[in-house]
Design a protein around this motif. Sequence first.
Motif, PDB file in Angstrom:
ATOM      1  N   THR A  51       0.834  -1.206   0.000  1.00 31.26           N
ATOM      2  CA  THR A  51       0.000   0.000   0.000  1.00 31.26           C
ATOM      3  C   THR A  51       0.869   1.256   0.000  1.00 31.26           C
ATOM      4  OG1 THR A  51      -1.795  -1.145   1.151  1.00 31.26           O
ATOM      5  CG2 THR A  51      -1.805   1.262   1.230  1.00 31.26           C
ATOM      6  N   LEU A  55       0.776   4.146  -2.790  1.00 29.06           N
ATOM      7  CA  LEU A  55       0.517   5.555  -2.504  1.00 29.06           C
ATOM      8  C   LEU A  55       1.572   6.471  -3.115  1.00 29.06           C
ATOM      9  CD1 LEU A  55      -0.695   5.368   1.214  1.00 29.06           C
ATOM     10  CD2 LEU A  55      -2.050   6.026  -0.792  1.00 29.06           C
ATOM     11  N   PRO A  60      -5.238   7.964  -2.150  1.00 23.80           N
ATOM     12  CA  PRO A  60      -5.804   6.899  -1.314  1.00 23.80           C
ATOM     13  C   PRO A  60      -7.134   6.361  -1.829  1.00 23.80           C
ATOM     14  CG  PRO A  60      -5.979   9.044  -0.232  1.00 23.80           C
ATOM     15  CD  PRO A  60      -5.087   9.225  -1.409  1.00 23.80           C
ATOM     16  N   LEU A  63      -6.509   4.351  -5.099  1.00 27.11           N
ATOM     17  CA  LEU A  63      -5.853   3.069  -4.842  1.00 27.11           C
ATOM     18  C   LEU A  63      -6.852   2.033  -4.342  1.00 27.11           C
ATOM     19  CD1 LEU A  63      -3.206   1.467  -4.720  1.00 27.11           C
ATOM     20  CD2 LEU A  63      -2.887   2.323  -2.384  1.00 27.11           C
ATOM     21  N   VAL A  64      -7.707   2.423  -3.404  1.00 24.83           N
ATOM     22  CA  VAL A  64      -8.677   1.483  -2.846  1.00 24.83           C
ATOM     23  C   VAL A  64      -9.712   1.071  -3.891  1.00 24.83           C
ATOM     24  CG1 VAL A  64     -10.518   1.204  -1.133  1.00 24.83           C
ATOM     25  CG2 VAL A  64      -8.361   2.294  -0.495  1.00 24.83           C
ATOM     26  N   PRO A 107      -9.478  -1.876   3.717  1.00 18.71           N
ATOM     27  CA  PRO A 107      -8.518  -1.242   2.804  1.00 18.71           C
ATOM     28  C   PRO A 107      -8.586   0.280   2.811  1.00 18.71           C
ATOM     29  CG  PRO A 107      -9.568  -3.107   1.732  1.00 18.71           C
ATOM     30  CD  PRO A 107     -10.319  -2.869   3.017  1.00 18.71           C
ATOM     31  N   THR A 111      -5.570   2.552   4.337  1.00 18.70           N
ATOM     32  CA  THR A 111      -4.883   3.372   3.333  1.00 18.70           C
ATOM     33  C   THR A 111      -4.882   4.837   3.752  1.00 18.70           C
ATOM     34  OG1 THR A 111      -5.497   1.843   1.553  1.00 18.70           O
ATOM     35  CG2 THR A 111      -4.857   4.071   0.912  1.00 18.70           C
ATOM     36  N   GLN A 115      -1.288   7.313   5.090  1.00 15.15           N
ATOM     37  CA  GLN A 115      -0.816   8.598   4.558  1.00 15.15           C
ATOM     38  C   GLN A 115       0.023   9.342   5.585  1.00 15.15           C
ATOM     39  OE1 GLN A 115      -3.666  10.684   1.504  1.00 15.15           O
ATOM     40  NE2 GLN A 115      -4.869  10.028   3.261  1.00 15.15           N
TER      41      GLN A 115
END
Length: 313
Positions: A51, A55, A60, A63-64, A107, A111, A115
């Motif tokens: 992850t 990133l 975020p 990505l998810v 997730p 995520t 960050q």
Amino acid sequence: MTEQSSAIDQIGIAVSTPRTPDPRPFSANRRSGTLQAALGVTAFSLTFPATAWGLEGFGPWSLVAVRSALAAVIAGGCLLALRVPVPARRHWAGLAVVAAGVVLGFPLLTTLALQTSTTAHAAVVVGLLPLTTALLSALRTGARPSRMFWVAALAGAAAVIAFTVQQSGGALSGADAYLFGALLICAAGYTEGGRLARTMPGWQVIGWALVLCLPLSVPGALVALSYEPVHLSAHSVAGLLWVAAGSQFLGLVVWYRGMAAIGIPKASQLQLAQPLLTLVWSVLLLGEQLTPAAPLTAAAVLICIALTQRARG
């Protein structure tokens, strides 16, 4: 006449006496289930480093959403190729819980946390996840593990929490709200998925949960990609592919199969090793530094895992 009667009596005794069940198939099934659950834990241990890589090139939300959509395409393709029938209506509520907890909730929340949080600090989530899953399993399925099981589980959780907090310097961050929310929703998804895996193959449980999320993941990916900039690189692409195919699908396939074979509480305790594996990957892949406490914590966790696997109930 007496000899004939004696022979008949012996035959009757042989027929009426029940045979002792052969324990070997049961033991082999438990060993196979433990191995599959361990493979799932290994796949999950790479999720946070992957992850972090993802990133580097994706936002975020992108990505998810993209990982969920890609995993759903893989799962849907397998379901179509094998002509798997649609689950019965009574299973859809449980699949919705799996989808909300494992496909979307965990997730997304982790995520967002990553960050601002390191993978070492985020590992506190999976340190608490086995205990939380065992608790929810006891409430949901009526499982009643032994006292030794709970003592070992609590000791293992305490060791992992102490280690991960020490790794993060003992300071709590704003990401903790995301992490603890992810803990609760993922434990619910694991519990419901493990229950469903007793009545349908584990890969179909996660497969249908992923397909169930397609109406959300595809539009979500399109919207997120239009707002969040994308910078493709080897790291970001590799991270995306792993969290989609490895963590989101293949890892959950073997994980649910393992839970169905050895039970949710015992399978969940294998996850006590996940934070430590994550930290190993973090050193190798992200260059993070570990303290000398790592091998001591690893030994303590392995002892706790052994005790939970041997505990009856």
